[in-house]
Design an enzyme around this catalytic site. Structure first.
Site, PDB file in Angstrom:
ATOM      1  CE1 TYR A 164      61.160 -25.495   8.711  1.00 46.70           C
ATOM      2  CE2 TYR A 164      61.294 -24.799   6.559  1.00 46.70           C
ATOM      3  CZ  TYR A 164      61.340 -24.624   7.743  1.00 46.70           C
ATOM      4  OH  TYR A 164      60.756 -23.246   8.192  1.00 46.70           O
ATOM      5  CG  HIS A 174      62.875 -15.317   4.853  1.00 51.97           C
ATOM      6  ND1 HIS A 174      61.724 -14.810   4.287  1.00 51.97           N
ATOM      7  CD2 HIS A 174      63.435 -13.832   5.682  1.00 51.97           C
ATOM      8  CE1 HIS A 174      61.352 -13.568   5.353  1.00 51.97           C
ATOM      9  NE2 HIS A 174      62.573 -13.271   5.797  1.00 51.97           N
ATOM     10  CB  THR A 226      56.010 -11.175  -0.621  1.00 53.96           C
ATOM     11  OG1 THR A 226      56.038 -10.957   0.571  1.00 53.96           O
ATOM     12  CG2 THR A 226      56.137  -9.399  -0.818  1.00 53.96           C
TER      13      THR A 226
HETATM   14  C1  BV8 Z   1      62.896 -10.324  12.906  1.00 54.39           C
HETATM   15  C2  BV8 Z   1      61.531 -19.127   6.083  1.00 54.39           C
HETATM   16  C3  BV8 Z   1      64.099 -10.101  14.780  1.00 54.39           C
HETATM   17  C4  BV8 Z   1      61.153 -20.282   6.467  1.00 54.39           C
HETATM   18  C5  BV8 Z   1      60.406 -16.925   6.800  1.00 54.39           C
HETATM   19  C6  BV8 Z   1      58.424  -6.076  13.149  1.00 54.39           C
HETATM   20  C7  BV8 Z   1      59.735  -5.586  13.223  1.00 54.39           C
HETATM   21  C8  BV8 Z   1      60.565  -7.055  12.895  1.00 54.39           C
HETATM   22  C9  BV8 Z   1      59.890  -8.113  12.673  1.00 54.39           C
HETATM   23  C10 BV8 Z   1      59.042  -8.529  13.156  1.00 54.39           C
HETATM   24  C11 BV8 Z   1      57.807  -7.281  13.135  1.00 54.39           C
HETATM   25  N1  BV8 Z   1      56.669  -7.478  13.471  1.00 54.39           N
HETATM   26  C12 BV8 Z   1      56.777  -8.722  13.929  1.00 54.39           C
HETATM   27  C13 BV8 Z   1      58.118  -9.184  13.991  1.00 54.39           C
HETATM   28  C14 BV8 Z   1      58.241 -10.595  14.188  1.00 54.39           C
HETATM   29  C15 BV8 Z   1      58.391 -12.186  12.810  1.00 54.39           C
HETATM   30  C16 BV8 Z   1      57.168 -11.609  11.957  1.00 54.39           C
HETATM   31  O1  BV8 Z   1      57.285  -9.794  10.949  1.00 54.39           O
HETATM   32  N2  BV8 Z   1      56.001 -11.325  12.463  1.00 54.39           N
HETATM   33  C17 BV8 Z   1      54.554 -11.479  11.556  1.00 54.39           C
HETATM   34  C18 BV8 Z   1      54.239 -12.941  10.879  1.00 54.39           C
HETATM   35  C19 BV8 Z   1      53.875 -10.470  12.289  1.00 54.39           C
HETATM   36  N3  BV8 Z   1      59.002 -11.346  11.496  1.00 54.39           N
HETATM   37  C20 BV8 Z   1      60.291 -12.287  12.202  1.00 54.39           C
HETATM   38  O2  BV8 Z   1      60.423 -13.002  13.256  1.00 54.39           O
HETATM   39  C21 BV8 Z   1      61.601 -12.108  11.732  1.00 54.39           C
HETATM   40  N4  BV8 Z   1      62.922 -11.952  12.225  1.00 54.39           N
HETATM   41  O3  BV8 Z   1      61.930 -10.318  12.804  1.00 54.39           O
HETATM   42  O4  BV8 Z   1      63.554 -10.390  13.847  1.00 54.39           O
HETATM   43  C22 BV8 Z   1      65.437 -10.197  15.423  1.00 54.39           C
HETATM   44  C23 BV8 Z   1      66.829  -8.704  16.250  1.00 54.39           C
HETATM   45  C24 BV8 Z   1      66.983  -8.645  16.861  1.00 54.39           C
HETATM   46  C25 BV8 Z   1      67.767 -10.956  16.884  1.00 54.39           C
HETATM   47  C26 BV8 Z   1      67.095 -11.048  16.409  1.00 54.39           C
HETATM   48  C27 BV8 Z   1      66.152 -11.267  15.917  1.00 54.39           C
HETATM   49  C28 BV8 Z   1      61.363 -13.175  10.383  1.00 54.39           C
HETATM   50  C29 BV8 Z   1      61.374 -13.817   9.516  1.00 54.39           C
HETATM   51  C30 BV8 Z   1      61.017 -14.952   8.618  1.00 54.39           C
HETATM   52  C31 BV8 Z   1      60.814 -15.880   9.044  1.00 54.39           C
HETATM   53  N5  BV8 Z   1      60.961 -17.114   8.142  1.00 54.39           N
HETATM   54  N6  BV8 Z   1      60.257 -18.177   5.308  1.00 54.39           N
HETATM   55  C32 BV8 Z   1      60.037 -20.594   5.835  1.00 54.39           C
HETATM   56  O5  BV8 Z   1      60.138 -20.811   4.460  1.00 54.39           O
HETATM   57  O6  BV8 Z   1      59.448 -22.047   6.026  1.00 54.39           O
HETATM   58  S1  BV8 Z   1      59.195 -15.896   6.643  1.00 54.39           S
HETATM   59  C33 BV8 Z   1      57.390 -16.641   5.657  1.00 54.39           C
HETATM   60  O7  BV8 Z   1      56.503 -16.318   5.262  1.00 54.39           O
HETATM   61  C34 BV8 Z   1      58.675 -17.187   4.255  1.00 54.39           C
HETATM   62  O8  BV8 Z   1      58.883 -17.674   4.634  1.00 54.39           O
HETATM   63  C35 BV8 Z   1      57.907 -16.543   3.082  1.00 54.39           C
HETATM   64  O9  BV8 Z   1      59.072 -16.387   3.665  1.00 54.39           O
HETATM   65  C36 BV8 Z   1      57.169 -14.470   4.469  1.00 54.39           C
HETATM   66  C37 BV8 Z   1      56.216 -14.240   3.588  1.00 54.39           C
HETATM   67  O10 BV8 Z   1      55.640 -14.978   2.432  1.00 54.39           O
HETATM   68  P1  BV8 Z   1      55.342 -14.524   1.367  1.00 54.39           P
HETATM   69  O11 BV8 Z   1      56.298 -14.250   0.631  1.00 54.39           O
HETATM   70  O12 BV8 Z   1      54.909 -12.953   0.898  1.00 54.39           O
HETATM   71  O13 BV8 Z   1      53.900 -15.516   1.151  1.00 54.39           O
HETATM   72  P2  BV8 Z   1      52.697 -15.194   1.215  1.00 54.39           P
HETATM   73  O14 BV8 Z   1      51.630 -16.674   1.451  1.00 54.39           O
HETATM   74  O15 BV8 Z   1      52.457 -14.705   2.437  1.00 54.39           O
HETATM   75  O16 BV8 Z   1      52.212 -14.391   0.364  1.00 54.39           O
HETATM   76  C38 BV8 Z   1      52.103 -15.064  -0.794  1.00 54.39           C
HETATM   77  C39 BV8 Z   1      51.180 -13.498  -1.784  1.00 54.39           C
HETATM   78  O17 BV8 Z   1      51.247 -13.983  -3.552  1.00 54.39           O
HETATM   79  C40 BV8 Z   1      49.852 -13.471  -2.152  1.00 54.39           C
HETATM   80  O18 BV8 Z   1      49.936 -11.595  -2.088  1.00 54.39           O
HETATM   81  C41 BV8 Z   1      49.286 -13.509  -3.023  1.00 54.39           C
HETATM   82  O19 BV8 Z   1      48.412 -12.807  -3.207  1.00 54.39           O
HETATM   83  C42 BV8 Z   1      50.704 -12.991  -4.451  1.00 54.39           C
HETATM   84  N7  BV8 Z   1      50.151 -14.346  -5.252  1.00 54.39           N
HETATM   85  C43 BV8 Z   1      49.989 -15.605  -5.006  1.00 54.39           C
HETATM   86  N8  BV8 Z   1      49.999 -16.558  -6.471  1.00 54.39           N
HETATM   87  C44 BV8 Z   1      50.740 -15.216  -7.687  1.00 54.39           C
HETATM   88  C45 BV8 Z   1      50.975 -13.990  -6.556  1.00 54.39           C
HETATM   89  N9  BV8 Z   1      51.638 -12.797  -7.048  1.00 54.39           N
HETATM   90  C46 BV8 Z   1      51.455 -12.915  -8.318  1.00 54.39           C
HETATM   91  N10 BV8 Z   1      51.433 -14.129  -8.930  1.00 54.39           N
HETATM   92  C47 BV8 Z   1      51.109 -15.318  -8.083  1.00 54.39           C
HETATM   93  N11 BV8 Z   1      50.339 -16.734  -9.098  1.00 54.39           N
END
Ligand code: BV8
Length: 247
Positions: free
Chosen positions: A57, A116, A184
């Site tokens: 970070y 986040h 996203t």
């Molecule tokens: C939680 C901070 C529960 C850190 C991040 C179902 C329900 C609930 C939870 C889950 C579930 N299934 C799985 C889970 C667990 C997990 C999860 O989702 N895992 C995934 C991998 C399957 N979720 C969690 O753990 C969450 N917490 O659910 O807690 C709980 C309940 C009770 C008590 C306690 C807890 C927490 C998730 C947050 C994690 N932290 N970020 C950091 O930044 O370092 S998440 C991380 O992914 C990123 O930070 C970002 O915010 C997030 C999403 O990524 P995107 O922003 O979408 O980025 P990505 O690269 O993926 O996509 C970019 C897009 O942009 C692409 O589509 C691309 O085509 C497009 N693009 C590119 N260039 C351009 C563009 N678009 C337009 N113009 C351009 N030029």
């Protein structure tokens, strides 16, 4: 019948900041292609190797502050929409961002929820206090609230941690006329479920504005694909001119 105010909720992800020079996560050259989520973005990783996590970070904070990173046209257009939409449709525009950068604020957005967390803030593991943070963490600094030493972590939500302001976000989703998802991939929950929530709990029109179809693309009523700095300014002009067009 009096026309209901038309509130707008906008979810943004890393794609909106890509053209400002910040990496996304899941693109080919994205952050998760260089480092493992389990090593740097979970509470367990921080317990096992705090230095590695702080270093991850610290590098991103330094890049944001020192890398000439500025809002792009997409951030600016959303700030304009927030300012001008109330006169147009009486409703409010709220951005819910997954991003931990400060580019929406820098563009002038005010109604903003960092679900986040924020990389320019630190949180004390001893007292829970949140404070501004522009320097490296992990060098023995003390908490500005409780003065405990070396207890500061990035004010960032890791995997397995509850995102911030979820109750407020669901209220906003249930009371919006338009849900816009920008930059996203729809991989991370609960954010990836917001479009479904907006559709099933309200009357929202839903639109995805992204470089390519996200995981949840088929759930949206409408979609446009291209770079955010092209798509968003044009879409904001359209909204301000014609209102919400149900496709
Ligand atoms: C939680 C901070 C529960 C850190 C991040 C179902 C329900 C609930 C939870 C889950 C579930 N299934 C799985 C889970 C667990 C997990 C999860 O989702 N895992 C995934 C991998 C399957 N979720 C969690 O753990 C969450 N917490 O659910 O807690 C709980 C309940 C009770 C008590 C306690 C807890 C927490 C998730 C947050 C994690 N932290 N970020 C950091 O930044 O370092 S998440 C991380 O992914 C990123 O930070 C970002 O915010 C997030 C999403 O990524 P995107 O922003 O979408 O980025 P990505 O690269 O993926 O996509 C970019 C897009 O942009 C692409 O589509 C691309 O085509 C497009 N693009 C590119 N260039 C351009 C563009 N678009 C337009 N113009 C351009 N030029």
């Amino acid at each position: 019948m009096e026309q209901r105010v038309q509130n707008i909720v906008i979810l943004t992800g890393a794609g909106i900041s890509k053209e400002s020079g910040l990496d996304t996560f899941r693109d080919e050259d994205g952050i998760w292609s260089k480092v493992c989520i389990e090593d740097v973005a979970t509470p367990e990783a921080f317990r096992c190797d705090p230095e590695k996590v702080q270093g991850f970070y610290n590098a991103r904070r330094r890049q944001l502050l020192g890398g000439n990173i500025k809002p792009n046209g997409a951030h600016d257009a959303l700030a304009r929409l927030e300012k001008e939409w109330p006169d147009k449709a009486g409703g409010k525009v709220t951005i819910v961002t997954q991003n931990i950068d400060n580019l929406h604020e820098a563009a002038g957005s005010v109604n903003l929820i960092h679900m986040h967390g924020e990389i320019l803030k630190a949180r004390c593991s001893a007292c829970g206090g949140v404070s501004p943070c522009e320097d490296d963490l992990g060098q023995g600094e003390s908490c500005p609230d409780c003065v405990e030493i070396n207890r500061l972590r990035p004010h960032v939500v890791w995997f397995g941690e509850m995102p911030l302001e979820m109750a407020r976000i669901y209220d906003l989703l249930e009371d919006c006329a338009l849900f816009i998802s920008i930059g996203t991939s729809g991989n991370v929950y609960p954010a990836a479920g917001f479009v479904q929530h907006a559709r099933s709990h309200g009357l929202a029109h839903t639109i995805e504005l992204n470089l390519e179809p996200s995981e949840g693309a088929t759930i949206f009523a409408e979609a446009r694909y291209g770079p955010a700095s092209d798509l968003i300014p044009a879409y904001v002009v359209e909204l301000l001119k014609y209102g919400i067009a149900k496709k």
